[in-house]
Design a protein around this motif. Structure first.
Motif, PDB file in Angstrom:
ATOM      1  N   SER A 142      -7.120  13.042 -19.298  1.00 40.68           N
ATOM      2  CA  SER A 142      -6.889  11.639 -19.663  1.00 40.68           C
ATOM      3  C   SER A 142      -5.434  11.405 -20.035  1.00 40.68           C
ATOM      4  O   SER A 142      -4.827  10.414 -19.611  1.00 40.68           O
ATOM      5  CB  SER A 142      -7.772  11.253 -20.851  1.00 40.68           C
ATOM      6  N   ARG A 143      -4.892  12.318 -20.790  1.00 34.60           N
ATOM      7  CA  ARG A 143      -3.501  12.177 -21.219  1.00 34.60           C
ATOM      8  C   ARG A 143      -2.566  12.190 -20.009  1.00 34.60           C
ATOM      9  O   ARG A 143      -1.650  11.364 -19.890  1.00 34.60           O
ATOM     10  CB  ARG A 143      -3.160  13.326 -22.174  1.00 34.60           C
ATOM     11  N   ILE A 144      -2.853  13.110 -19.087  1.00 36.64           N
ATOM     12  CA  ILE A 144      -1.983  13.202 -17.901  1.00 36.64           C
ATOM     13  C   ILE A 144      -2.120  11.954 -17.044  1.00 36.64           C
ATOM     14  O   ILE A 144      -1.133  11.423 -16.520  1.00 36.64           O
ATOM     15  CB  ILE A 144      -2.298  14.485 -17.108  1.00 36.64           C
ATOM     16  N   MET A 145      -3.369  11.449 -16.919  1.00 41.25           N
ATOM     17  CA  MET A 145      -3.568  10.200 -16.173  1.00 41.25           C
ATOM     18  C   MET A 145      -2.692   9.090 -16.750  1.00 41.25           C
ATOM     19  O   MET A 145      -2.049   8.341 -16.019  1.00 41.25           O
ATOM     20  CB  MET A 145      -5.036   9.763 -16.239  1.00 41.25           C
ATOM     21  N   ASN A 146      -2.702   9.029 -18.067  1.00 36.70           N
ATOM     22  CA  ASN A 146      -1.890   8.037 -18.753  1.00 36.70           C
ATOM     23  C   ASN A 146      -0.411   8.220 -18.455  1.00 36.70           C
ATOM     24  O   ASN A 146       0.296   7.263 -18.105  1.00 36.70           O
ATOM     25  CB  ASN A 146      -2.090   8.176 -20.265  1.00 36.70           C
ATOM     26  N   ASP A 147       0.045   9.463 -18.614  1.00 36.27           N
ATOM     27  CA  ASP A 147       1.460   9.775 -18.379  1.00 36.27           C
ATOM     28  C   ASP A 147       1.862   9.422 -16.954  1.00 36.27           C
ATOM     29  O   ASP A 147       2.939   8.869 -16.724  1.00 36.27           O
ATOM     30  CB  ASP A 147       1.717  11.272 -18.647  1.00 36.27           C
ATOM     31  N   VAL A 148       0.974   9.759 -15.999  1.00 37.13           N
ATOM     32  CA  VAL A 148       1.279   9.470 -14.594  1.00 37.13           C
ATOM     33  C   VAL A 148       1.409   7.965 -14.401  1.00 37.13           C
ATOM     34  O   VAL A 148       2.340   7.477 -13.756  1.00 37.13           O
ATOM     35  CB  VAL A 148       0.194  10.065 -13.673  1.00 37.13           C
ATOM     36  N   THR A 149       0.465   7.226 -14.995  1.00 39.59           N
ATOM     37  CA  THR A 149       0.490   5.774 -14.857  1.00 39.59           C
ATOM     38  C   THR A 149       1.786   5.196 -15.420  1.00 39.59           C
ATOM     39  O   THR A 149       2.486   4.402 -14.766  1.00 39.59           O
ATOM     40  CB  THR A 149      -0.719   5.160 -15.591  1.00 39.59           C
ATOM     41  N   HIS A 155       8.359   2.435 -10.512  1.00 41.96           N
ATOM     42  CA  HIS A 155       8.183   1.337  -9.559  1.00 41.96           C
ATOM     43  C   HIS A 155       8.604   0.002 -10.163  1.00 41.96           C
ATOM     44  O   HIS A 155       8.341  -1.045  -9.604  1.00 41.96           O
ATOM     45  CB  HIS A 155       6.721   1.281  -9.067  1.00 41.96           C
ATOM     46  N   ARG A 156       9.116   0.087 -11.396  1.00 41.65           N
ATOM     47  CA  ARG A 156       9.590  -1.117 -12.107  1.00 41.65           C
ATOM     48  C   ARG A 156       8.513  -2.182 -12.188  1.00 41.65           C
ATOM     49  O   ARG A 156       8.712  -3.329 -11.862  1.00 41.65           O
ATOM     50  CB  ARG A 156      10.839  -1.681 -11.417  1.00 41.65           C
ATOM     51  N   ILE A 157       7.383  -1.770 -12.624  1.00 40.76           N
ATOM     52  CA  ILE A 157       6.267  -2.708 -12.767  1.00 40.76           C
ATOM     53  C   ILE A 157       6.251  -3.193 -14.208  1.00 40.76           C
ATOM     54  O   ILE A 157       6.229  -2.390 -15.145  1.00 40.76           O
ATOM     55  CB  ILE A 157       4.939  -2.021 -12.401  1.00 40.76           C
ATOM     56  N   THR A 158       6.253  -4.476 -14.368  1.00 39.65           N
ATOM     57  CA  THR A 158       6.256  -5.041 -15.718  1.00 39.65           C
ATOM     58  C   THR A 158       4.844  -5.137 -16.241  1.00 39.65           C
ATOM     59  O   THR A 158       3.878  -4.905 -15.521  1.00 39.65           O
ATOM     60  CB  THR A 158       6.893  -6.432 -15.715  1.00 39.65           C
ATOM     61  N   ASP A 159       4.730  -5.493 -17.509  1.00 37.38           N
ATOM     62  CA  ASP A 159       3.416  -5.569 -18.132  1.00 37.38           C
ATOM     63  C   ASP A 159       2.503  -6.576 -17.459  1.00 37.38           C
ATOM     64  O   ASP A 159       1.284  -6.438 -17.486  1.00 37.38           O
ATOM     65  CB  ASP A 159       3.558  -5.931 -19.614  1.00 37.38           C
ATOM     66  N   GLU A 160       3.103  -7.620 -16.869  1.00 35.12           N
ATOM     67  CA  GLU A 160       2.273  -8.692 -16.298  1.00 35.12           C
ATOM     68  C   GLU A 160       1.757  -8.356 -14.915  1.00 35.12           C
ATOM     69  O   GLU A 160       0.703  -8.805 -14.509  1.00 35.12           O
ATOM     70  CB  GLU A 160       3.056 -10.022 -16.210  1.00 35.12           C
ATOM     71  N   THR A 161       2.513  -7.568 -14.175  1.00 31.17           N
ATOM     72  CA  THR A 161       2.109  -7.285 -12.795  1.00 31.17           C
ATOM     73  C   THR A 161       1.173  -6.078 -12.734  1.00 31.17           C
ATOM     74  O   THR A 161       1.281  -5.154 -13.541  1.00 31.17           O
ATOM     75  CB  THR A 161       3.355  -7.005 -11.917  1.00 31.17           C
ATOM     76  N   PRO A 162       0.259  -6.169 -11.776  1.00 30.87           N
ATOM     77  CA  PRO A 162      -0.654  -5.013 -11.639  1.00 30.87           C
ATOM     78  C   PRO A 162       0.055  -3.824 -11.009  1.00 30.87           C
ATOM     79  O   PRO A 162       1.080  -3.966 -10.370  1.00 30.87           O
ATOM     80  CB  PRO A 162      -1.752  -5.550 -10.735  1.00 30.87           C
ATOM     81  N   ASP A 163      -0.532  -2.648 -11.208  1.00 29.47           N
ATOM     82  CA  ASP A 163       0.002  -1.431 -10.600  1.00 29.47           C
ATOM     83  C   ASP A 163      -0.049  -1.526  -9.084  1.00 29.47           C
ATOM     84  O   ASP A 163      -0.926  -2.176  -8.526  1.00 29.47           O
ATOM     85  CB  ASP A 163      -0.847  -0.213 -11.017  1.00 29.47           C
ATOM     86  N   ASP A 164       0.896  -0.851  -8.434  1.00 31.50           N
ATOM     87  CA  ASP A 164       0.812  -0.771  -6.973  1.00 31.50           C
ATOM     88  C   ASP A 164       0.277   0.592  -6.546  1.00 31.50           C
ATOM     89  O   ASP A 164       0.539   1.078  -5.463  1.00 31.50           O
ATOM     90  CB  ASP A 164       2.180  -1.060  -6.333  1.00 31.50           C
ATOM     91  N   PHE A 165      -0.431   1.211  -7.436  1.00 35.36           N
ATOM     92  CA  PHE A 165      -1.038   2.524  -7.140  1.00 35.36           C
ATOM     93  C   PHE A 165      -2.326   2.613  -7.959  1.00 35.36           C
ATOM     94  O   PHE A 165      -2.573   1.770  -8.827  1.00 35.36           O
ATOM     95  CB  PHE A 165      -0.095   3.656  -7.531  1.00 35.36           C
ATOM     96  N   THR A 166      -3.124   3.590  -7.653  1.00 34.95           N
ATOM     97  CA  THR A 166      -4.385   3.774  -8.376  1.00 34.95           C
ATOM     98  C   THR A 166      -4.499   5.231  -8.786  1.00 34.95           C
ATOM     99  O   THR A 166      -4.301   6.127  -7.960  1.00 34.95           O
ATOM    100  CB  THR A 166      -5.590   3.409  -7.485  1.00 34.95           C
ATOM    101  N   ALA A 169       0.817  -1.216   0.000  1.00 34.55           N
ATOM    102  CA  ALA A 169       0.000   0.000   0.000  1.00 34.55           C
ATOM    103  C   ALA A 169       0.846   1.258   0.000  1.00 34.55           C
ATOM    104  O   ALA A 169       0.596   2.169  -0.766  1.00 34.55           O
ATOM    105  CB  ALA A 169      -0.942   0.013   1.190  1.00 34.55           C
ATOM    106  N   ALA A 170       1.849   1.343   0.847  1.00 37.49           N
ATOM    107  CA  ALA A 170       2.638   2.568   0.945  1.00 37.49           C
ATOM    108  C   ALA A 170       3.727   2.544  -0.102  1.00 37.49           C
ATOM    109  O   ALA A 170       4.865   2.188   0.155  1.00 37.49           O
ATOM    110  CB  ALA A 170       3.216   2.701   2.353  1.00 37.49           C
ATOM    111  N   THR A 171       3.331   2.895  -1.315  1.00 39.07           N
ATOM    112  CA  THR A 171       4.263   2.763  -2.427  1.00 39.07           C
ATOM    113  C   THR A 171       4.712   4.091  -2.999  1.00 39.07           C
ATOM    114  O   THR A 171       5.644   4.146  -3.784  1.00 39.07           O
ATOM    115  CB  THR A 171       3.617   1.961  -3.555  1.00 39.07           C
ATOM    116  N   LEU A 172       3.986   5.139  -2.664  1.00 39.42           N
ATOM    117  CA  LEU A 172       4.292   6.422  -3.277  1.00 39.42           C
ATOM    118  C   LEU A 172       5.317   7.190  -2.459  1.00 39.42           C
ATOM    119  O   LEU A 172       5.273   7.182  -1.237  1.00 39.42           O
ATOM    120  CB  LEU A 172       3.020   7.258  -3.406  1.00 39.42           C
TER     121      LEU A 172
END
Ligand SMILES: Nc1ncnc2c1ncn2[C@@H]1O[C@H](COP(=O)(O)OP(=O)(O)O)[C@@H](O)[C@H]1O
Ligand SMILES: [Mg+2]
Lengths: 249, 493
Positions: free
Chosen positions: B294-301, B308-319, B136-139
Motif C-alpha cells: 500500500s505504501r509503495i502504491m501511494n509513493d508510485v502515485t 506528470h505534473r498532475i494537479t490536485d484537481e485533475t485526474p491521474d493519467d495512469f492507474t 493513454a500512452a503516458t508512461l
C-alpha cells in the motif's frame, strides 16, 4: 451339626452332550458340607470328581439339581455374580498349578485382588497382602521368582497363597498333589491341615490317592457320578507330625 | 479393574512375544506414518498454493497508462472494468484505455506494423496517441527508472505489448509480443528456461534484436528442436533467439492463447528503437515485502503525479492496481482450466485470484482426502495385523484366561484386557508412526522440496485413529476371549 451347611447340593446332575452320546458325569449327587470341614473326594479317574468340584466352585452349572452356597441358591446367578463369588468366597488349587508364566510369584498371588471389584485395593496394599500370603506358605523369600524358577512344590504353594488371598471360605483343590512326589505332597497336606485347623477354612480335596485322602477328616467316594460312601475319618493322618518325625520315604 | 494394572498386564502379555509384538507395531507404525505423511503433503500443497496465490496477488503492483475505474472494491480487484464515464472522456479515448488494459482483446493481424493496411495500424495508432490524441500512452521508461528508486521496490519491468506474426523458416505464428525489462524473470518466479536464457543487460541496453520464445510459440515455430541460436523474423526484421521460457509451476500449463507462454519477449528498448516509440503500456512492480504494497502504491502515485505534473484537481493519467487481472491473465493459467475450475463464472476476467485460490484449495483438499484414503488402506492392513496377533494371543493364553476367570475375572474384565492390549499395540504403533511420519515429511521437504505441513491436529487425529483401529480390530478377539468357557480354558493344553 450346625443349622445351615456351607455347601448343600441336592440331586445334582451333569450331562455333557457335546458330540456323540451324552455323558452323565454326575447322576444325582446330594451332599452337605459344614463350615470348617476338611473333606476328601475320592474315586477312580473319570468318576466325576472334577465335574463336582467345578460346580461347587461356581465355574460350572449343573444340568439339574440345586446348589446352595452359604444358604444362597447359586444355580440361577448371573455369570458376573458367579465371578464375584469365585473371587471372594472360593480359592482354587489345581493339579497343574496354573500359575501365569513369566509372572513373578508375588504378581501371581496378587491376581485375585485385581478382580476384587466390590472393594478395590491399592497396589501397595495388594503387595502387603500377597507377601503375607506367601509368608503363610513359607515362600516370602521367593516373591520375585518366576514359576519356572520354582520347584513343583513351591509352585503349588504359590498357587495356594493365591487361593488364600481374598480369605475365601472354601478352598477347592483338584488333585493338588498329582504332580508332586510324596514328601512334597505331605508338605502341601500340612499347609491344608494348618489352614483348616487355624483359620477354619473349609477344604474340599479331590484326589484319586487313598493315602492323600487319609489327611482329611471326612472322605467321600464317587464312582460313575454317584456318591457311594461318605465316612468320617477321625483318625486322619497328621502331616505336621509326619514331617517332624522324618516322615515317609 | 484398575487401568494401570490392566495396562501392566497388557504390556507384560505383549512382552512375552517380542517379535510378533514388534512386527505388529511396525505394521501400525507404517500405516499411521503413511496417513500422517499424506496429510502433511496435502495440507502442505494447500498452504503452498495459498502462498503462491497470495504472493502472486499481493506483492505485485501494476501501473497502467491511462485511467479507468475498477468497479469492484475488493482488495484483489479483478472486478469488471468500466470506462471512466465520470471523466467525460471521448469515446475513442476510453476504448483506447480499455484496449491497453485488456490487450489480449486486441488480437488482429493488422497490428503487424510492417503490413500494408488501408486503415491505421497499431503502430500508427500508438503514434497517434503519442502525438497527443490520447492520454493513454503516458508512461515512460524514465518513469520506470524513477520508480526503481522508491524504497521497498524490489523489481521493475517496463511493458509494451503487441500482437505480431513471428516467422521461422516456413512457419509463421501469430502471437503476443512483450517488450519488457530483463528483470521480468525475477518477477515471474515460476519461470524456467529449458533452452538458453533471458536477454542480457547488454542486449537490452544496446537494443539488440534478440528474442526469448514462450514455450508455446517455440513449439509452434520449431517443433521439438532447440530454437536457441536460431533466427526468427518479427516485423520483417531478423531476431536471434536466445532462449525459451516455460513454467515450473504445476498449477500452470502453457497453452495456445495464453499471455505468458504463447508469447515472445524482446527488450523494450528494441521495441522503442524499431517502432520509434518512447512510451510504455505499463510498468510491473514487485514490493520486497507484501506489507509495504500500500505504501509503495501511494509513493508510485505521488511520484507519477509529480512527474506528470498532475494537479490536485485533475485526474491521474495512469492507474495503479495490485495483482488482479494482470496476474491472472499473465499467470499463464489455461483459460479453459480456469473456467472449468470456477464453473459457472462466465468471464475469465471476472475470476479473482481469491476465487481461484478457493477453488484450488478445494481441489487440494479433495486430493488430501484421496491421499489419506489411500494411506488409510495401510492402516487397515495394520489393523488386520493387530487382529491376527490378538487372535493368536487368545489361543495361546487360553489357560491364562481360565485362571483369571477362576480367580474371579468377569467376562468383561477379560474382554477389556484384550481390547487394552490391542490398543497398546496400536497406540504404540501410532506414536511411532507419528515420529516416522514427521521424519518422512521433513525428508520430503528437504530432499524433494515438496511443501509439507504437519499440524498438531493432524498428530492428534493420527494417534486417535490408531487407538480406534486398536479398539475396532481388538474387539473381535477380545470377545472370543471373554466368551471362552472357564473350564474348557483350564483344561486347554
Ligand atoms: N467337557 C466335557 N465334555 C464331555 N465330557 C466330559 C467333559 N468333561 C468331563 N467329561 C466327562 O465326564 C466324566 C467325568 O469327568 P471328570 O469330572 O473330569 O472326572 P474325574 O475328575 O473324576 O476324573 C468323564 O467321563 C469325562 O469324560
Ligand atoms: Mg479330574
Amino acid at each position: 451339626m450346625a443349622a445351615v451347611p456351607l455347601i448343600a447340593v441336592r440331586d445334582l446332575e451333569k450331562t455333557y452332550a457335546m458330540d456323540g452320546p451324552p455323558v452323565h458325569a454326575l447322576c444325582g449327587v446330594t451332599l452337605a458340607i459344614q463350615r470348617g470341614e476338611f473333606v476328601a473326594v475320592v474315586g477312580p479317574s473319570g468318576s466325576g470328581k472334577s465335574t463336582l468340584m467345578h460346580i461347587l466352585g461356581c465355574l460350572d452349572r449343573p444340568t439339574s439339581g440345586t446348589y446352595h452356597l452359604d444358604a444362597r441358591d447359586v444355580s440361577r446367578l448371573s455369570d458376573d455374580d458367579l465371578s464375584a463369588i469365585r473371587n471372594r468366597q472360593i480359592g482354587f488349587v489345581f493339579q497343574g498349578f496354573n500359575l501365569l508364566a513369566r509372572t513373578s510369584a508375588l504378581e501371581n498371588v496378587e491376581l485375585p485382588l485385581l478382580y476384587a471389584h466390590r472393594n478395590r485395593i491399592a497396589p501397595a496394599e495388594r503387595r502387603v497382602r500377597a507377601l503375607r500370603a506367601l509368608g503363610a506358605v513359607g515362600l516370602a523369600d521367593r516373591a520375585s521368582h518366576f514359576p519356572n524358577q520354582l520347584s513343583g512344590g513351591q509352585q503349588q504353594r504359590v498357587a495356594i497363597a493365591r487361593a488364600l488371598l481374598n480369605d475365601p471360605a472354601i478352598l477347592l483343590a483338584d488333585e493338588p498333589t498329582g504332580n508332586l512326589d510324596s514328601r512334597t505332597s505331605i508338605e502341601i497336606m500340612e499347609i491344608f491341615q494348618r489352614l483348616n485347623a487355624q483359620r477354619g477354612i473349609t477344604i474340599v480335596l479331590i484326589t484319586h490317592e487313598p493315602q492323600v485322602a487319609a489327611y482329611a477328616s471326612r472322605i467321600i467316594q464317587i464312582i460313575d457320578g454317584r456318591l457311594v460312601t461318605d465316612l468320617a475319618n477321625a483318625s486322619h493322618r497328621a502331616a505336621a507330625a509326619e514331617l517332624a518325625g522324618g516322615g515317609h520315604g | 479393574m484398575a487401568f494401570r494394572s490392566s495396562l501392566a498386564i497388557a504390556v507384560r502379555a505383549l512382552g512375552r512375544n517380542r517379535l510378533q509384538t514388534s512386527l505388529t507395531i511396525v505394521g501400525m507404525t507404517i500405516g499411521v506414518a503413511a496417513v500422517l505423511a499424506m496429510i502433511a503433503i496435502g495440507t502442505g500443497a494447500e498452504a503452498a498454493i495459498g502462498d503462491q496465490i497470495r504472493a502472486a496477488g499481493m506483492n505485485l503492483i501494476v501501473v497502467t497508462a491511462g485511467n479507468y475505474k475498477v468497479k469492484s472494491t475488493d482488495d484483489f480487484g479483478g472486478g469488471a472494468v468500466e470506462p471512466s464515464a465520470a471523466l467525460g472522456l471521448p469515446d475513442p479515448l476510453w476504448r483506447r484505455a480499455l484496449s491497453l488494459v485488456e490487450p489480449t482483446l486486441v488480437a488482429h493481424p493488422e497490428d503487424d506494423p510492417m503490413e500494408k493496411h488501408d486503415h491505421p495500424t497499431a503502430r500508427q495508432r500508438l503514434g497517434d496517441s503519442e502525438a497527443g490524441l490520447g492520454s493513454a500512452a503516458t508512461l515512460t521508461s524514465a518513469d520506470a527508472d524513477a520508480i526503481r528508486r522508491i524504497r521497498g521496490v524490489q523489481y521493475v519491468a517496463e511493458g509494451l505489448h503487441q500482437n505480431v506474426h513471428v516467422a521461422a523458416d516456413a512457419k509463421r505464428w501469430f502471437t503476443r509480443l512483450h517488450g519488457t525489462d530483463l528483470q521480468l524473470p525475477l518477477i515471474r518466479r515460476a519461470w524456467t528456461f529449458p533452452n538458453g536464457r533471458f536477454f542480457s543487460a547488454r542486449e537490452q541496453s544496446r537494443a539488440e534484436q534478440v528474442v526469448v520464445l514462450g514455450a508455446v510459440a517455440a513449439e509452434r515455430l520449431f517443433g521439438g528442436e532447440n530454437p536457441a541460436g536460431r533466427s526468427v523474423s518479427i516485423w520483417k526484421q531478423p531476431f536471434r533467439v536466445v532462449g525459451v521460457v516455460t513454467t515450473a509451476s504445476w498449477m500452470v500449463a502453457p497453452a495456445p492463447g495464453d499471455d505468458q507462454f504463447d508469447a515472445v519477449y524482446i527488450p523494450f528498448t528494441t521495441v522503442h528503437r524499431l517502432l520509434n516509440l518512447t512510451k510504455l503500456n505499463d510498468i510491473t512492480i514487485t514490493a520486497a515485502s507484501t506489507g509495504e504494497v500500500s505504501r509503495i502504491m501511494n509513493d508510485v502515485t505521488m511520484l507519477l503525479r509529480a512527474r506528470h505534473r498532475i494537479t490536485d484537481e485533475t485526474p491521474d493519467d495512469f492507474t495503479v492496481t495490485t495483482q488482479a487481472r494482470q496476474a491472472l491473465a499473465k499467470g499463464g493459467l489455461r483459460p479453459d482450466v480456469a473456467r472449468a475450475v470456477v464453473g459457472n463464472v462466465s468471464g475469465l476476467d471476472k475470476v479473482t485470484l481469491e476465487q481461484l485460490g478457493k477453488t484450488l484449495d478445494r481441489a487440494t483438499r479433495t486430493m488430501t482426502a484421496l491421499l489419506a484414503g489411500i494411506a488409510a488402506v495401510s492402516l487397515l492392513v495394520g489393523g488386520i495385523g493387530i487382529m491376527n496377533i490378538m487372535l493368536l494371543s487368545v489361543t495361546e493364553r487360553t489357560r491364562e484366561i481360565g485362571v483369571r476367570r477362576a480367580v474371579g475375572a468377569r467376562a468383561r474384565d477379560v474382554r477389556s484386557q484384550f481390547v487394552l492390549e490391542a490398543m497398546t499395540l496400536s497406540v504404540t504403533g501410532g506414536v511411532a508412526g507419528v515420529c516416522l511420519g514427521l521424519v518422512v515429511a521433513s525428508g520430503l521437504s528437504r530432499y524433494l522440496h515438496w511443501s509439507t505441513t504437519i499440524s498438531p491436529g493432524a498428530v492428534v487425529v493420527s494417534v486417535s485413529v490408531a487407538a480406534a483401529v486398536g479398539i475396532f480390530f481388538g474387539w473381535y478377539p477380545a470377545r472370543q476371549a471373554a466368551r471362552l468357557d472357564p473350564i474348557q480354558s483350564l483344561r486347554y493344553e
